[in-house]
Design a protein around this motif. Structure first.
Motif, mmCIF file in Angstrom:
data_model
loop_
_atom_site.group_PDB
_atom_site.id
_atom_site.type_symbol
_atom_site.label_atom_id
_atom_site.label_comp_id
_atom_site.label_asym_id
_atom_site.label_seq_id
_atom_site.Cartn_x
_atom_site.Cartn_y
_atom_site.Cartn_z
ATOM 1 N N ALA A 194 1.214 2.274 -8.907
ATOM 2 C CA ALA A 194 2.647 2.595 -8.806
ATOM 3 C C ALA A 194 2.874 3.886 -8.027
ATOM 4 O O ALA A 194 3.782 3.976 -7.193
ATOM 5 C CB ALA A 194 3.246 2.708 -10.206
ATOM 6 N N GLU A 195 2.056 4.866 -8.298
ATOM 7 C CA GLU A 195 2.291 6.193 -7.709
ATOM 8 C C GLU A 195 1.755 6.315 -6.289
ATOM 9 O O GLU A 195 2.278 7.073 -5.490
ATOM 10 C CB GLU A 195 1.626 7.268 -8.584
ATOM 11 N N ILE A 196 0.674 5.611 -6.002
ATOM 12 C CA ILE A 196 -0.016 5.829 -4.719
ATOM 13 C C ILE A 196 0.150 4.659 -3.750
ATOM 14 O O ILE A 196 0.359 4.866 -2.559
ATOM 15 C CB ILE A 196 -1.538 6.054 -4.942
ATOM 16 N N MET A 197 0.019 3.457 -4.248
ATOM 17 C CA MET A 197 -0.063 2.300 -3.344
ATOM 18 C C MET A 197 1.239 1.521 -3.183
ATOM 19 O O MET A 197 1.437 0.843 -2.174
ATOM 20 C CB MET A 197 -1.152 1.326 -3.835
ATOM 21 N N MET A 198 2.122 1.595 -4.184
ATOM 22 C CA MET A 198 3.315 0.723 -4.166
ATOM 23 C C MET A 198 4.166 0.869 -2.906
ATOM 24 O O MET A 198 4.692 -0.136 -2.411
ATOM 25 C CB MET A 198 4.141 0.970 -5.428
ATOM 26 N N PRO A 199 4.319 2.092 -2.340
ATOM 27 C CA PRO A 199 5.152 2.179 -1.126
ATOM 28 C C PRO A 199 4.623 1.328 0.023
ATOM 29 O O PRO A 199 5.365 1.025 0.950
ATOM 30 C CB PRO A 199 5.075 3.679 -0.759
ATOM 31 N N PHE A 200 3.342 0.951 -0.042
ATOM 32 C CA PHE A 200 2.716 0.217 1.068
ATOM 33 C C PHE A 200 2.459 -1.251 0.705
ATOM 34 O O PHE A 200 1.631 -1.921 1.318
ATOM 35 C CB PHE A 200 1.398 0.921 1.457
ATOM 36 N N ARG A 201 3.202 -1.710 -0.320
ATOM 37 C CA ARG A 201 2.978 -3.059 -0.869
ATOM 38 C C ARG A 201 3.025 -4.130 0.223
ATOM 39 O O ARG A 201 2.119 -4.951 0.354
ATOM 40 C CB ARG A 201 4.054 -3.315 -1.929
ATOM 41 N N VAL A 202 4.099 -4.108 0.997
ATOM 42 C CA VAL A 202 4.263 -5.076 2.080
ATOM 43 C C VAL A 202 4.311 -4.322 3.405
ATOM 44 O O VAL A 202 5.132 -3.425 3.559
ATOM 45 C CB VAL A 202 5.576 -5.874 1.903
ATOM 46 N N PRO A 203 3.439 -4.616 4.370
ATOM 47 C CA PRO A 203 2.412 -5.653 4.294
ATOM 48 C C PRO A 203 1.026 -5.110 3.940
ATOM 49 O O PRO A 203 0.105 -5.889 3.770
ATOM 50 C CB PRO A 203 2.379 -6.178 5.744
ATOM 51 N N HIS A 204 0.874 -3.778 3.847
ATOM 52 C CA HIS A 204 -0.483 -3.210 3.883
ATOM 53 C C HIS A 204 -1.329 -3.545 2.656
ATOM 54 O O HIS A 204 -2.500 -3.895 2.793
ATOM 55 C CB HIS A 204 -0.400 -1.704 4.100
ATOM 56 N N VAL A 205 -0.766 -3.403 1.458
ATOM 57 C CA VAL A 205 -1.557 -3.724 0.264
ATOM 58 C C VAL A 205 -1.921 -5.209 0.290
ATOM 59 O O VAL A 205 -3.097 -5.582 0.103
ATOM 60 C CB VAL A 205 -0.786 -3.366 -1.029
ATOM 61 N N GLN A 206 -0.941 -6.045 0.577
ATOM 62 C CA GLN A 206 -1.198 -7.492 0.592
ATOM 63 C C GLN A 206 -2.258 -7.844 1.643
ATOM 64 O O GLN A 206 -3.175 -8.630 1.390
ATOM 65 C CB GLN A 206 0.104 -8.246 0.878
ATOM 66 N N ARG A 207 -2.142 -7.234 2.811
ATOM 67 C CA ARG A 207 -3.066 -7.517 3.911
ATOM 68 C C ARG A 207 -4.500 -7.084 3.553
ATOM 69 O O ARG A 207 -5.464 -7.806 3.799
ATOM 70 C CB ARG A 207 -2.580 -6.743 5.129
ATOM 71 N N ASN A 208 -4.637 -5.909 2.924
ATOM 72 C CA ASN A 208 -5.979 -5.426 2.590
ATOM 73 C C ASN A 208 -6.591 -6.166 1.402
ATOM 74 O O ASN A 208 -7.809 -6.289 1.308
ATOM 75 C CB ASN A 208 -5.953 -3.913 2.375
ATOM 76 N N LEU A 209 -5.738 -6.655 0.517
ATOM 77 C CA LEU A 209 -6.259 -7.511 -0.561
ATOM 78 C C LEU A 209 -6.886 -8.767 0.037
ATOM 79 O O LEU A 209 -7.963 -9.204 -0.375
ATOM 80 C CB LEU A 209 -5.121 -7.919 -1.507
ATOM 81 N N LYS A 210 -6.197 -9.330 1.010
ATOM 82 C CA LYS A 210 -6.722 -10.555 1.633
ATOM 83 C C LYS A 210 -8.061 -10.261 2.314
ATOM 84 O O LYS A 210 -9.011 -11.057 2.226
ATOM 85 C CB LYS A 210 -5.690 -11.092 2.631
ATOM 86 N N LYS A 211 -8.124 -9.087 2.969
ATOM 87 C CA LYS A 211 -9.366 -8.708 3.648
ATOM 88 C C LYS A 211 -10.532 -8.678 2.648
ATOM 89 O O LYS A 211 -11.631 -9.140 2.931
ATOM 90 C CB LYS A 211 -9.172 -7.298 4.228
ATOM 91 N N ILE A 212 -10.270 -8.129 1.462
ATOM 92 C CA ILE A 212 -11.336 -8.046 0.451
ATOM 93 C C ILE A 212 -11.680 -9.436 -0.083
ATOM 94 O O ILE A 212 -12.840 -9.774 -0.283
ATOM 95 C CB ILE A 212 -10.923 -7.098 -0.695
#
Ligand code: FEO
Length: 397
Positions: A194-212
């Motif tokens: 919530a504090e660190i990653m949420m601002p980058f939810r779309v598209p960056h978090v989603q994109r990097n989850l897929k990469k993993i």
């Protein structure tokens, strides 16, 4: 005193547990402390250190490296330039002057500007590039914006370990090297997201989850908190948090000076509960903003409770609203309840403060002075409107 622990053969955890740290970025409270994880990889020919630790804990890292008993460090991998991971890099370079720093171009630029690391100490690696340590191969995977533009992952091909730096981490000081109890890690991991990653939810978090997901990963070793030997646990949680799905939840952060706004908050809370909606109320005079951020991860609606103070919403509401606007949760609906004495731009100001959030505003309820019968009827309607909106939003899941 040293504590180097072997994760798997020839891969060691050599970082530091910071049991006592309570504040990060002069903003984020750390109720459970944190750790700065650093990893030493002993290949048959070369040795690599993956990230360092905060400069306040340099000696811990140095003692831990000594305990592993190596002659040299050939490569220092910097996955991210923020000082809690790079702060001890200058010391390590002093101790191992032949070591080369391997990182990406954006991180190189930051290391030069933040820490004055000499340009000729740093070698840039490409996205997907591999470096051999002999019997172990390091592969570098760019992962921009989780959470800085410089972030990257490092993967040991033979061991299937992924070092994700901040991504998927948790601020948790614990003696457990690996996660022993999924229930215990849930809240620190969610707070961290919530504090660190949420601002980058779309598209960056989603994109990097897929990469993993596309990699073959047995172990995820982040740079804060314990190591995941069951990566699917944290990946499934992140898939859910970072998805567009919202829950039938309302969060109500509020301030009340003389009880008018508080009475409206109490009334609305009860009406929402009667309609089967999960509600969380935060009196902002006593709220850890991390709790508020965490609650915002899934909630479909935020209702701000704010009285007017002079020409603006109460200042102690403004800070948390600015924070929510910056964190950009997936919240779909926002409304406002509150009171005023003689005028002002309460509704307009709150809307402006939330301009980053892609939300629909539901008709606010603002009372002149203490709420009266007609105000309570408007709060009934607000509860009905929220229920209706939630039914539509949840149907679309
Ligand atoms: Fe843990 Fe972005 O530093």
């Amino acid at each position: 005193m040293a504590l180097a622990r072997e994760i798997i053969k020839d891969v060691y955890s050599v970082g530091a547990i910071d049991w006592n740290r309570r504040l990060f970025d002069a903003l984020i409270l750390l109720p459970d402390g944190t750790s700065y994880n650093s990893y030493l990889v002993k290949g048959s020919e070369k040795v690599a250190l993956i990230d360092t630790v905060d400069s306040t804990m340099s000696e811990v890292l140095i003692e831990n490296i000594k305990e592993v008993n190596i002659d040299q460090i050939d490569y220092i991998i910097v996955n991210h330039a923020e000082q809690d991971h790079s702060g001890t890099l200058p010391r390590i370079l002093e101790l191992f002057p032949d070591a080369k720093v391997l990182t990406n171009p954006k991180c190189k630029d930051l290391l030069i500007n933040l820490l004055f690391i000499p340009d000729d100490k740093i070698e840039v690696v490409e996205d997907g590039e591999e470096v051999s340590l002999g019997n172990k191969t390091l592969k570098f995977i760019y992962a921009p914006w989780v959470h800085w533009p410089d972030t990257m992952f490092t993967y040991i091909v033979e061991d299937k370990i992924l070092f994700t730096c901040d991504f998927l981490g948790s601020h948790l000081a614990t003696s457990d090297l690996f996660i022993e109890d999924n229930i215990r890690i849930y809240e620190p991991a969610k707070r961290y997201y919530a504090e660190i990653m949420m601002p980058f939810r779309v598209p960056h978090v989603q994109r990097n989850l897929k990469k993993i997901r596309d990699l073959d990963v047995n172990i995820i070793a982040a740079s804060h908190g314990p190591i995941y030997n069951d990566p699917s646990f944290i990946l499934d949680l992140y898939d859910d948090w970072a998805s567009n799905n919202v829950e039938n939840e309302v969060i109500i952060p509020y301030i009340s000076m003389h009880g008018s706004t508080e009475e409206m908050v109490r009334y609305l809370t009860d009406e929402l509960i009667k309609r089967g909606i999960f509600v969380k109320v935060f009196d902002l005079t006593k709220t850890d903003l991390g709790d508020l951020a965490m609650a915002a991860v899934d909630a479909a609606t935020i209702v701000v409770g704010a009285p007017m103070m002079l020409a603006n919403p109460h200042p102690n509401v403004i800070g948390p609203i600015v924070l929510l606007n910056a964190l950009r949760p997936k919240t779909r609906f926002v409304s406002l309840i509150g009171s005023y004495g003689w005028g002002g731009r309460l509704v307009e100001s709150v809307k402006e403060l939330l301009s980053n959030m892609n939300v629909e505003f539901i008709e606010p309820v603002v009372a002149k002075g203490y709420p009266k019968e007609e105000d309570f009827r408007r709060l009934d309607k607000l509860a009905d409107d929220i229920l209706k909106k939630h039914k539509e939003a949840l149907k679309r899941h």
